[in-house]
Design an enzyme around this catalytic site. Structure first.
Site, short mmCIF file in Angstrom:
data_model
loop_
_atom_site.label_atom_id
_atom_site.label_comp_id
_atom_site.label_asym_id
_atom_site.label_seq_id
_atom_site.Cartn_x
_atom_site.Cartn_y
_atom_site.Cartn_z
N HIS A 85 -8.46 0.65 0.97
CA HIS A 85 -8.67 -0.78 0.19
C HIS A 85 -9.93 -1.00 0.16
CE1 HIS A 85 -4.18 -0.81 -0.32
NE2 HIS A 85 -4.13 -0.63 0.99
N SER A 129 0.84 -1.35 0.16
CA SER A 129 -0.21 -0.17 0.15
C SER A 129 0.82 1.14 -0.08
CB SER A 129 -0.94 0.08 1.17
OG SER A 129 -1.96 0.90 1.29
#
Length: 217
Positions: free
Chosen positions: A204, A95
């Protein structure tokens, strides 16, 4: 022997992070100084102050967390890079850690990276402020069981399988109420552990769409 460097994402932050590197390494200290310069006027509190002394509630806010972890990762890289010079074949990140990996790979300068990460963090914090969300790591359930968990928690709100880290470690993300409801359901389905993550929102997941759209531009 080739080396791969893997950089962490949100959730790895803690009060006191970076202090020893800042005090004991010139290269690392230069990164902290560059971060302060790049963020001047963008945050109410100095990034170093929040990283080194807190408070923790501020450090957990995405607009602080993202530049803090990016800065810490780059500072460690600069402090240690002579040890593996010429041996790094791959860089990767989870990420937010993708930005640290790109910096280590030479894709952009630290000054460019801190601006990108600061913008990303601010947009994700705005999205988190609009809809209260969170995340939790589910240990010991496969993907199908986690999907079942999300379906059963849907009465409390939106919940989805967000990060499939390994067959037995999957992170769910969604409305705070649904993440909380998921704990009891996970235990019923046989999960070993259900760990809420130290993040400020439902990353996400579709709850971050507004941030994704703005950052894309």
């Amino acid at each position: 022997m080739s080396i791969a460097l893997v950089f962490p994402g949100q959730g790895a932050q803690y009060v006191g992070m970076g202090f020893d590197f800042s005090e004991g390494n010139e290269r690392a200290n230069a990164i902290f100084a560059a971060a302060e310069f790049g963020l001047k006027g963008k945050l109410p509190l100095r990034l170093k102050d929040v990283m080194f002394i807190g408070p923790e509630d501020e450090l957990k806010k995405t607009d602080y967390t993202q530049p803090a972890i990016f800065t810490m990762s780059c500072a460690i890289y600069e402090a240690l890079k002579d040890r593996f010079a010429g041996k790094v074949a791959y860089t990767a990140g989870h990420s937010l850690g993708e930005y640290s990996a790109l910096y280590a790979a030479g894709a952009f300068s630290f000054e460019e990276g801190i601006k990108l990460v600061s913008r990303r963090g601010a947009l994700m914090q705005e999205a988190s402020n609009r809809i209260k969300g969170s995340m939790a790591a589910v240990l010991g359930l496969d993907y199908e069981k986690v999907r079942e968990l999300c379906d059963k928690a849907s009465g409390a709100g939106y919940l989805t399988a967000a990060n499939i880290n390994s067959p037995g470690q999957i992170v769910v993300s969604g409305d705070d109420s649904a993440v909380n409801a998921g704990e009891a359901i996970a235990k019923e389905l046989g999960a070993k552990r259900y760990i809420k993550l130290a993040v400020a929102g439902a990353f996400h997941s579709k709850l971050m769409q507004s941030a994704a759209d703005a950052l894309k531009a």
